[in-house]
Design an enzyme around this catalytic site. Structure first.
Site, PDB file in Angstrom:
ATOM      1  N   ASP A 210     -13.078  21.683 -26.574  1.00  0.00           N
ATOM      2  CA  ASP A 210     -11.628  21.797 -26.723  1.00  0.00           C
ATOM      3  C   ASP A 210     -10.996  20.432 -27.051  1.00  0.00           C
ATOM      4  O   ASP A 210     -11.288  19.444 -26.357  1.00  0.00           O
ATOM      5  CB  ASP A 210     -11.076  22.312 -25.385  1.00  0.00           C
ATOM      6  CG  ASP A 210      -9.643  22.762 -25.461  1.00  0.00           C
ATOM      7  OD1 ASP A 210      -9.393  23.786 -26.106  1.00  0.00           O
ATOM      8  OD2 ASP A 210      -8.776  22.095 -24.862  1.00  0.00           O
ATOM      9  N   GLU A 268     -13.467  20.892 -31.452  1.00  0.00           N
ATOM     10  CA  GLU A 268     -12.135  21.212 -31.986  1.00  0.00           C
ATOM     11  C   GLU A 268     -11.408  19.891 -32.171  1.00  0.00           C
ATOM     12  O   GLU A 268     -11.265  19.121 -31.219  1.00  0.00           O
ATOM     13  CB  GLU A 268     -11.384  22.112 -31.014  1.00  0.00           C
ATOM     14  CG  GLU A 268     -10.063  22.576 -31.580  1.00  0.00           C
ATOM     15  CD  GLU A 268      -9.078  23.050 -30.521  1.00  0.00           C
ATOM     16  OE1 GLU A 268      -8.245  23.901 -30.837  1.00  0.00           O
ATOM     17  OE2 GLU A 268      -9.130  22.561 -29.373  1.00  0.00           O
TER      18      GLU A 268
HETATM   19  C1  NOJ Z   1      -6.983  24.215 -27.636  1.00  0.00           C
HETATM   20  C2  NOJ Z   1      -7.249  25.607 -27.155  1.00  0.00           C
HETATM   21  O1  NOJ Z   1      -7.870  26.328 -28.166  1.00  0.00           O
HETATM   22  C3  NOJ Z   1      -5.915  26.168 -26.731  1.00  0.00           C
HETATM   23  O2  NOJ Z   1      -5.978  27.549 -26.486  1.00  0.00           O
HETATM   24  C4  NOJ Z   1      -5.438  25.401 -25.539  1.00  0.00           C
HETATM   25  O3  NOJ Z   1      -4.134  25.827 -25.206  1.00  0.00           O
HETATM   26  C5  NOJ Z   1      -5.389  23.899 -25.806  1.00  0.00           C
HETATM   27  N1  NOJ Z   1      -6.547  23.431 -26.509  1.00  0.00           N
HETATM   28  C6  NOJ Z   1      -5.300  23.138 -24.524  1.00  0.00           C
HETATM   29  O4  NOJ Z   1      -6.520  23.234 -23.832  1.00  0.00           O
END
Ligand code: NOJ
Length: 566
Positions: A210, A268
């Protein structure tokens, strides 16, 4: 070095299926999806043919951000089941030849995590595990404008929360219940590595990381240019790709054995460009297998760059962007391919045409366009059915913290409520989070209890049972695309070339491997389009897969074909 043929890592041949557990299947009737619910539907995944499941967080969490706020990294939240259920899920997947990738959320924890609880105490050795800062010089702590920097959070409002007990602020780039960890502190990094090893030893096959390019901050933290309606700076460039990011990722790879143990890893990465992505995913870097770009997800955002500022899709811009990533990672690094996830609206409503006439064709054509690119494709639950946006009309129907906080902020700043709602209806994350549509029965077969988020009424027509029974369904088209990737080296490794870059309706490209050439022609409009004469010669070409049983020189609205050229 580009990978030798036959030597490519296993995940370069894989197709990933993302499960958002809360919305997948509810086994115990509490209205929330759970791990036993997933286990009950593993045959759906086998039938689709996917290789990997990426499971969004199931860890113990106060659920401020539906599990992306973790209070215990090695426990399963009772809402989703138990550790034994998770073991059974891993076993069930492995028995069917699939792997499990866990979500790794370590830019921040929950404010209810024991680390943060301890960190609240100024005398604690864990004080430095988070980013605590005094008030801005010359300002009374806790008063308006006294925040250490002018940063807005990704969920609107200040990125700093005041703690009256210590008269200091802590940084939270997301909600105030998601304090950012201080990765400069070696104790933080070691604790994360240890936790990752614990999961690998338990049988998980890798991690989806993440917002991982936020972990290294640039010091000293400083003000950004004000671009928010609330006088704050919403400029992610200040917080991404910090100076120690490569070092932290390399260290994680070594300490956990990501490469050595042949594990799956996808980071990500907010605002990352193709060059940065290559620097993280080149095998020689020893960091990650692939990253998720956001660039193609911002193409329908206006000049402010904010997702709520919606503009119509301009196909040449999307094509140019995807092509840039294809070229940029052609020989070094690896692409991840996605149009949907739990943070994005449904692609058939966003880029396709979700009217009854074109929903099926456009869902298939979006899939063909994406799955024939080079990289690892991701299917988000329900995408394989052509599920559509939620169609909510009032803010009370939403659950998503991002949508709700934006609504409050935008209306307070004088935004016309109907315009604010229209933007949310188009872009809200809840569009992807309505319960999975398994059948035409009440609650779409999701579970016996009232679902936590309303089921889309179109489940009467759009559901997995109907799709499985219809050979022309979106589901069977996905199956065919996944099988093509498994069968053909050219789909996995062929070189990409974009054709007709300026065409506003056609998305056409070739893939080439040795003497073999595939041509993808896709009509991204609801009008028929003649195939232009400057496309490669189709004499003797074979259609490997098409949305319509046609070989006419004209493509119907949202028709697409994959040719193998003679
Ligand atoms: C990216 C995640 O995909 C999302 O759903 C989340 O709200 C944020 N990061 C914070 O963790």
């Amino acid at each position: 070095m580009p990978q030798d043929e036959g030597m490519a890592p296993w995940w370069q041949s894989a197709v990933v299926y993302q499960i958002y557990p809360r919305s997948f299947a509810d086994s115990d009737g509490d209205g929330v999806g759970d791990i036993p619910g997933i286990i009950a539907h593993l045959d759906h995944l086998s039938a689709l043919g996917v290789d990997v499941v990426w499971l969004s967080p199931v860890y113990r969490s106060p659920m401020d951000d539906n599990g992306y706020d973790i209070s215990d990294y090695t426990a399963v939240d009772p809402l989703f089941g138990t550790l034994e259920d998770l073991d059974a899920l891993i076993a069930g997947l492995h028995e069917r030849g699939m792997k499990l990738v866990m979500d790794l959320v370590v830019n921040h924890t929950s404010d209810e995590h024991p680390w943060f609880q301890s960190s609240r105490d100024v005398a604690s050795p864990m004080r430095d595990w988070y980013l605590w800062r005094p008030a801005r010089e010359g300002h009374e702590p806790g008063t308006p404008g006294a925040e250490p920097t002018n940063w807005g959070s990704f969920f609107s409002g200040s990125g700093w929360e005041y703690d009256p007990a210590s008269h200091q602020y802590f940084l939270h780039l997301f909600s105030p219940k998601q304090p950012d960890l201080n990765w400069e502190n070696p104790g933080v990094r070691q604790a994360v590595h240890q936790m990752m090893r614990w999961w690998v030893d338990r049988g998980v096959d890798g991690f989806r990381m993440d917002v991982i390019n936020l972990i290294s901050k640039t010091y000293p933290l400083r003000d950004g240019e004000v671009n928010g309606p609330d006088g704050l700076s919403y400029d992610p460039s200040l917080v991404i790709e910090g100076p120690r990011l490569h070092e932290f990722l390399r260290e994680m790879n070594t300490e956990v054995g990501l490469s050595e143990r042949d594990l799956f890893s996808v980071g990500e990465m907010i605002l990352v460009n193709a060059d940065q992505a290559r620097s993280h995913t080149d095998e020689a870097a020893g960091e990650l297998g692939m990253v998720f770009t956001f660039e193609h997800m911002s193409i329908d955002s206006g000049p402010s760059g904010m997702k709520w500022d919606v503009i119509p899709l301009h196909l040449p811009t999307l094509k140019a962007n995807l092509a840039q990533w294809q070229y940029g990672l052609a020989d070094h690094g690896w692409n991840s391919l996605y149009f949907e996830n739990h943070d994005q609206p449904r692609s058939v409503s966003r880029f396709g045409d979700d009217s009854p006439e074109f929903r099926v064709a456009s869902a298939k054509t979006l899939a063909t366009t994406l799955h024939l690119l080079k990289g690892t494709p991701y299917v988000y639950q329900g995408q394989e059915l052509g599920m559509t946006n939620a169609g909510f009309t009032s803010i009370e129907q939403y659950n998503d913290i991002e949508s709700i906080r934006f609504h409050a902020q935008a209306v307070a700043a004088g935004g016309a409520p109907e315009q604010v709602l229209a933007a949310i209806a188009f872009k809200s994350r809840d569009n992807a989070r309505t319960p999975m549509q398994w059948d035409a029965s009440a609650n779409a077969g999701f579970g016996a209890g009232t679902p936590w988020l309303a089921v889309n009424p179109n489940h009467a027509e759009i559901n997995a049972a109907a799709a499985a029974a219809d050979p022309d369904s979106v589901f069977h088209h996905y199956r065919a695309l996944i099988a093509l990737r498994h069968d053909l080296e050219i789909v996995r490794q062929g070189r990409f070339l974009l054709l007709l870059p300026e065409d506003e309706r056609l998305f056409c490209y070739t893939r080439t491997l040795g003497a073999e050439v595939l041509l993808v022609v896709a009509n991204w409009s609801s009008e028929p389009v003649a195939l232009p004469s400057d496309l490669p010669d189709l004499t003797g070409a074979e259609v490997l897969l098409g949305t319509h049983a046609s070989t006419s020189p004209q493509l119907a609205g949202w028709e697409s074909r994959i040719y193998r050229l003679a």
